[in-house]
Design an enzyme around this catalytic site. Structure first.
Site, PDB file in Angstrom:
ATOM      1  N   GLN A  79      55.974 -49.568  -1.499  1.00 35.05           N
ATOM      2  CA  GLN A  79      55.793 -49.376  -0.077  1.00 35.05           C
ATOM      3  C   GLN A  79      55.723 -50.783   0.854  1.00 35.05           C
ATOM      4  OE1 GLN A  79      52.035 -48.197   1.900  1.00 35.05           O
ATOM      5  NE2 GLN A  79      52.940 -46.296   2.294  1.00 35.05           N
ATOM      6  N   HIS A 117      55.995 -48.467   5.709  1.00 35.57           N
ATOM      7  CA  HIS A 117      54.879 -47.905   6.161  1.00 35.57           C
ATOM      8  C   HIS A 117      54.946 -48.206   7.500  1.00 35.57           C
ATOM      9  CE1 HIS A 117      50.930 -46.388   6.381  1.00 35.57           C
ATOM     10  NE2 HIS A 117      50.251 -47.200   5.357  1.00 35.57           N
ATOM     11  N   HIS A 131      49.193 -44.767  10.383  1.00 37.85           N
ATOM     12  CA  HIS A 131      48.186 -45.084   9.867  1.00 37.85           C
ATOM     13  C   HIS A 131      47.657 -46.184  10.972  1.00 37.85           C
ATOM     14  CE1 HIS A 131      48.039 -43.083   5.807  1.00 37.85           C
ATOM     15  NE2 HIS A 131      48.277 -42.369   6.873  1.00 37.85           N
ATOM     16  N   TYR A 152      49.176 -48.919  11.788  1.00 40.28           N
ATOM     17  CA  TYR A 152      49.676 -50.173  11.568  1.00 40.28           C
ATOM     18  C   TYR A 152      50.826 -50.680  12.279  1.00 40.28           C
ATOM     19  CZ  TYR A 152      46.656 -49.794   7.385  1.00 40.28           C
ATOM     20  OH  TYR A 152      45.651 -49.546   6.578  1.00 40.28           O
ATOM     21  N   ARG A 195      57.500 -43.912   6.026  1.00 43.57           N
ATOM     22  CA  ARG A 195      56.187 -42.950   6.036  1.00 43.57           C
ATOM     23  C   ARG A 195      55.424 -42.968   7.373  1.00 43.57           C
ATOM     24  NH1 ARG A 195      50.260 -42.952   3.008  1.00 43.57           N
ATOM     25  NH2 ARG A 195      50.490 -40.827   2.236  1.00 43.57           N
ATOM     26  N   GLY A 218      47.369 -38.345  -3.541  1.00 46.17           N
ATOM     27  CA  GLY A 218      46.651 -39.561  -3.806  1.00 46.17           C
ATOM     28  C   GLY A 218      45.433 -39.539  -4.686  1.00 46.17           C
TER      29      GLY A 218
END
Length: 362
Positions: free
Chosen positions: A96, A175, A178, A180, A227, A316
């Site tokens: 990732q 990624h 979330h 970011y 993602r 996870g």
């Protein structure tokens, strides 16, 4: 979920995926993957696909201490131990690729955090404490990225993908979830730019789309994934009223790229439930592989596969305490619960709570 998958480039022995999880076990200083990490991933290689913890694509991309990078020769050599361990067990592994954006502090990254706009919200990351050691620290005011910063970051992702190929990975996952960096460009709350990377949906999608296109041109579309987390509000203070429309517009742009998969992260932090209607909309505009992660059970995961809402189901924390999760699902053996003790060793530390969870003994 136990059926093999064969896409245009990605083939897996089952549809069960180990989701990316930050564990903060790299060798410090240098953030280099080590033998302990190789053992951790080897233990879990019965998954059809492993997605590593987020690996920063540059020093400035970092937001959490002791997370393994993919931008130095030593890190590449360290990751080779991981990919070799997984491949020896017959597994597949994607790395990732990560840029945390404004969710950082200069004591971790060595530079001002970067963001689409100079907007800070209350947030904490794992970093060095003033009194010594590591713990949760408040993030810093970010700097609004220039267009030069954006182009340099795209180049960092391309170089990181090339490094990942040298390290032996089967592919890369960007990624963009979330809260970011890429997620903050997508959302109106955090992106108040007036240039070609802000304002309209087309403009706010540009940075992520351009990065993914650059990666597919460099290492091949079948080795690139992304993602996203449209139903998660982590890293933001409010809700985005047009996030569903934006997500569908993104998927329309991704459709011709023929990526390895699009990975939806759900049901963590501050979230809203995902409706069947949304999943049906996704399938109408996007016909390539879809992965879903987020507090799934064996039963809820199988439902997603049965209804053709997903091609892969990712787990996870069940993989933290159950290295043999695939075998436990196969035989309906009980799972070792992810409890308070497991949470204490999730981030940082040594072998305890990392590679000492046993396989099931009948």
């Amino acid at each position: 979920m136990f059926k093999a998958f064969k896409g245009h480039a990605l083939e897996t022995k089952n549809r069960i995926v180990m989701a990316p999880m930050t564990r903060s076990r790299s060798t410090h200083p240098g953030d280099v993957p080590n033998e302990m990490m190789a053992n951790y991933y080897r233990q879990r290689a019965s998954a059809g696909l492993i997605i590593t913890e987020g690996a920063p694509v540059s020093a400035v991309a970092r937001g959490y201490s002791m997370t393994p990078g993919i931008y130095t020769p030593a890190q590449i050599e360290g990751w080779k131990k991981v990919t070799e361990a997984v491949h020896q067990e017959g597994g597949k592994i994607f790395i990732q690729l990560w840029h945390v954006g404004r969710r950082s502090h200069s004591s971790v990254s060595g530079a001002e955090p970067l963001a689409p706009s100079a907007i800070k919200i209350p947030d904490q990351v794992f970093g060095p404490l003033p009194e010594g050691g590591f713990g949760m620290i408040e993030t810093q005011q970010p700097k609004a990225m220039s267009e030069q910063d954006i182009q340099a970051t795209i180049s960092d992702f391309v170089q990181a993908a090339q490094n990942a190929m040298l390290a032996g990975f089967d592919g890369v996952e960007v990624h963009a979830a979330h809260g970011y960096l890429f997620d903050t460009f997508l959302r109106l709350e955090s992106n108040q730019r007036q240039d070609r990377y802000g304002g309209s949906q087309e403009n706010r999608l540009r940075f992520l789309v351009d990065t993914l296109q650059a990666l597919t041109q460099t290492i091949g579309s079948g080795k690139v994934a992304v993602r996203i987390s449209p139903h998660i509000g982590e890293g933001f203070t409010g809700d985005n009223p047009e996030i569903i429309q934006l997500t569908l517009a993104l998927l329309q742009k991704l459709q011709p790229m023929n990526l390895a998969y699009v990975h939806f992260s759900e049901n963590i932090s501050r979230y809203v439930e995902v409706s069947d209607a949304f999943r049906q909309q996704v399938r109408r505009v996007y016909q390539h592989p879809i992965m879903v992660a987020g507090k799934l059970t064996k039963q809820s995961a199988q439902r997603l596969l049965d209804q053709h809402y997903a091609d892969f189901v990712a787990f996870g924390t069940p993989f933290v305490t159950n290295p043999d999760l695939v075998a436990r699902f196969t035989h309906d053996w009980p799972l070792t619960e992810f409890d308070a003790d497991a949470r204490l060793t999730l981030y940082g530390g040594g072998e305890a709570g990392y590679i000492d969870y046993p396989a099931y003994q009948a």
